[in-house]
Design a protein around this motif. Structure first.
Motif, PDB file in Angstrom:
ATOM      1  N   LYS A   1      -1.552   3.976   1.028  1.00  0.00           N
ATOM      2  CA  LYS A   1      -2.593   4.494   0.130  1.00  0.00           C
ATOM      3  C   LYS A   1      -3.782   3.540   0.192  1.00  0.00           C
ATOM      4  O   LYS A   1      -3.615   2.323   0.260  1.00  0.00           O
ATOM      5  N   SER A   2      -4.981   4.073   0.134  1.00  0.00           N
ATOM      6  CA  SER A   2      -6.173   3.245   0.359  1.00  0.00           C
ATOM      7  C   SER A   2      -6.844   2.742  -0.921  1.00  0.00           C
ATOM      8  O   SER A   2      -7.784   1.958  -0.858  1.00  0.00           O
TER       9      SER A   2
ATOM     10  N   ARG B   1     -12.570   2.129   3.230  1.00  0.00           N
ATOM     11  CA  ARG B   1     -11.255   1.655   2.808  1.00  0.00           C
ATOM     12  C   ARG B   1     -10.141   2.434   3.502  1.00  0.00           C
ATOM     13  O   ARG B   1      -9.083   1.879   3.824  1.00  0.00           O
ATOM     14  N   LYS B   2     -10.370   3.717   3.768  1.00  0.00           N
ATOM     15  CA  LYS B   2      -9.351   4.528   4.425  1.00  0.00           C
ATOM     16  C   LYS B   2      -9.124   4.083   5.860  1.00  0.00           C
ATOM     17  O   LYS B   2      -7.983   4.056   6.347  1.00  0.00           O
TER      18      LYS B   2
ATOM     19  N   PRO C   1       0.792  -1.237   0.000  1.00  0.00           N
ATOM     20  CA  PRO C   1       0.000   0.000   0.000  1.00  0.00           C
ATOM     21  C   PRO C   1       0.825   1.289   0.000  1.00  0.00           C
ATOM     22  O   PRO C   1       0.280   2.356  -0.257  1.00  0.00           O
TER      23      PRO C   1
ATOM     24  N   GLU D   1      -1.727  -0.014   8.295  1.00  0.00           N
ATOM     25  CA  GLU D   1      -0.482   0.753   8.417  1.00  0.00           C
ATOM     26  C   GLU D   1      -0.005   0.784   9.866  1.00  0.00           C
ATOM     27  O   GLU D   1       1.190   0.579  10.146  1.00  0.00           O
TER      28      GLU D   1
ATOM     29  N   PHE E   1      -7.674  -0.979  -1.512  1.00  0.00           N
ATOM     30  CA  PHE E   1      -8.531  -1.579  -0.494  1.00  0.00           C
ATOM     31  C   PHE E   1     -10.009  -1.509  -0.894  1.00  0.00           C
ATOM     32  O   PHE E   1     -10.838  -2.207  -0.322  1.00  0.00           O
TER      33      PHE E   1
ATOM     34  N   ALA F   1      -7.159   0.804   5.642  1.00  0.00           N
ATOM     35  CA  ALA F   1      -5.772   1.066   5.258  1.00  0.00           C
ATOM     36  C   ALA F   1      -4.976   1.621   6.438  1.00  0.00           C
ATOM     37  O   ALA F   1      -3.821   1.226   6.671  1.00  0.00           O
TER      38      ALA F   1
END
Length: 273
Positions: A178-179, A254-255, A164, A262, A182, A258
């Motif tokens: 980065k999302s 998705r964010k 990602p 992370e 996802f 992600a």
């Protein structure tokens, strides 16, 4: 696709006469095993594909064998912490080097997601295509088609692995995830049963070498970096940390997923920047 660059560039690669000897003694058997098994994989796939389609009950184990042997030839330790996910879903990791391909494949049957241009690279491109890599273009016009491809592969039970961060680094940091990729996990057909497992990849340089020894970034040439690794007087180690799998349906976007991935990857990374 953006490329990460360090403020301080590494020293120029210098190979001693004995380094060339080591490169040959390691590189020749590694090449023979890699491309010999590639031929075997292609032959097996001729039978496997018409019978099983997307499913690959045999060929991933050929790939795994090659990746494990790579560390034997390099004289490089490969350590694992944590439990590998058995759920259906994907794997995400930080990205430091082309060595990540061998590192992550050596312990788990996975299929990489890679930028489309890799398919055209000599050697690596052939291996990537043969082992079922999913190639994508970062073009919004192709987003729908790529999402459908993701869904097909995940529904077939493939564990897709992607990075990602979107680029490789010097191996001393974790960049923001980065999302974009996802998004496919949140389709109605997938989100209720898919999991994503974060994995931290930590390289330990050979004694006396720059801590960034295995990092591959910026404008570094692949051939030179490969030669440096093969010629090392004594290679170091790589450590994989498998974190608790995250259920997609537990996240509302998705964010958010992600970011959680992370944070998990970063939690096991020493002095991550």
């Amino acid at each position: 696709m953006s490329t990460w660059n360090a403020e301080l560039e590494p020293d120029p690669v210098k190979i001693t006469p004995m380094g060339w000897v080591r490169a040959v003694l390691r590189g020749v058997p590694l090449g023979l095993v890699t491309f010999g098994c590639l031929g075997l994989l292609l032959l097996v796939r001729l039978i496997e594909r018409p019978i099983f389609g997307w499913h690959r009950p045999v060929t991933p184990y050929i790939t795994q064998f090659v990746c494990r042997m790579a560390f034997v030839f390099l004289g490089m330790q490969h350590r694992v912490t944590g439990v590998r996910m058995k759920h259906r879903g994907a794997v995400v990791a930080n990205h430091s080097s082309w060595l990540d391909i061998f590192t992550l494949n050596a312990r788990k049957n996975i299929y990489f997601v890679s930028k489309a241009e890799v398919a055209k690279w000599p050697g690596i491109g052939w291996l990537a295509r043969a082992t079922g890599t999913v190639f994508i273009n970062r073009d919004r016009r192709e987003a729908a088609a790529q999402k459908k491809l993701f869904e097909d592969r995940l529904t077939a039970g493939h564990k897709l692995l992607f990075f990602p961060e979107g680029t490789s680094t010097d191996g001393q940091r974790v960049l923001p995830f980065k999302s974009t990729l996802f998004a496919a996990f949140f389709s109605d057909a997938l989100r209720d049963f898919l999991y994503v497992q974060p994995v931290t990849v930590i390289y330990h340089a050979p004694i006396g070498e720059d801590a960034r020894f295995y990092g591959w970034w910026g404008d570094m040439d692949f051939g030179t970096h490969l030669l440096k690794t093969l010629a090392a007087r004594r290679n170091g180690a790589v450590e994989l940390v498998y974190h608790t799998p995250l259920k997609v349906s537990a996240f509302d976007s998705r964010k958010a997923l992600a970011l959680a991935c992370e944070e998990a990857v970063r939690s096991a990374f020493p002095d991550a920047a």
